[in-house]
Design an enzyme around this catalytic site. Structure first.
Site, mmCIF file in Angstrom:
data_model
loop_
_atom_site.group_PDB
_atom_site.id
_atom_site.type_symbol
_atom_site.label_atom_id
_atom_site.label_comp_id
_atom_site.label_asym_id
_atom_site.label_seq_id
_atom_site.Cartn_x
_atom_site.Cartn_y
_atom_site.Cartn_z
ATOM 1 C CB CYS A 13 8.860 -6.338 -4.236
ATOM 2 S SG CYS A 13 9.378 -7.492 -2.980
ATOM 3 C CB CYS A 85 5.113 -5.599 -6.624
ATOM 4 S SG CYS A 85 5.591 -4.504 -5.279
ATOM 5 C CB CYS A 92 9.937 3.598 -6.881
ATOM 6 S SG CYS A 92 11.688 3.281 -7.108
#
Length: 146
Positions: A13, A85, A92
């Site tokens: 996250c 999230c 990412c």
């Protein structure tokens, strides 16, 4: 039997303070036989004390966890990276090797609790997300392949 290796799962996250910590805690508590859980953030925001509190109410003790930056785990060969999230999902990084990235979004407890008028009301926001994360973890590892 060869297939005794646990799946290495990273819960990612933004700040590794709340949702990813709860997910790691649940996976350690419920799926220790088949999952080796990790959690990290794109940033580090410290461990959220309300997350620690509501997890302890439910069983898992995450008070010994600390907020980790993704870079600390760059030498781990993950099987799955679960972004919990939207921000982490959008930001990412690419993972080398076999890691499959799966996005399972959960509401941000601090945001949900921002307008709470009492500590109990705020904690209920954390409890709601804690329980949603638990439901997801209970379906692991099968849920990772869907």
């Amino acid at each position: 039997m060869e297939n005794t290796e646990k799946l290495k799962v990273l819960f990612l996250c933004t700040g590794n303070s709340c949702r990813s910590q709860m997910a790691e805690g649940w996976a350690r508590h419920l799926k220790n036989n088949c999952i080796e859980p990790y959690s990290a953030g794109i940033e580090t925001h410290g461990l959220n004390p309300n997350a620690v509190k509501v997890m302890a109410e439910a069983g898992p003790d995450i008070s010994g966890h600390r907020s980790k930056h993704l870079d600390e785990l760059k030498n781990v060969d993950f099987d799955f990276v679960v972004t919990v999230c939207g921000h982490a999902n959008e930001n990412c990084p690419m993972f080398p090797g076999k890691a499959k990235v799966v996005h399972v979004g959960f509401d941000d407890p601090p945001k949900l609790a921002a307008d709470a008028v009492s500590e109990e009301e705020a904690l209920n926001c954390y409890r709601k997300v804690r329980d949603e994360i638990k439901e997801f973890v209970l379906k692991m590892p099968e849920a990772l392949n869907q």
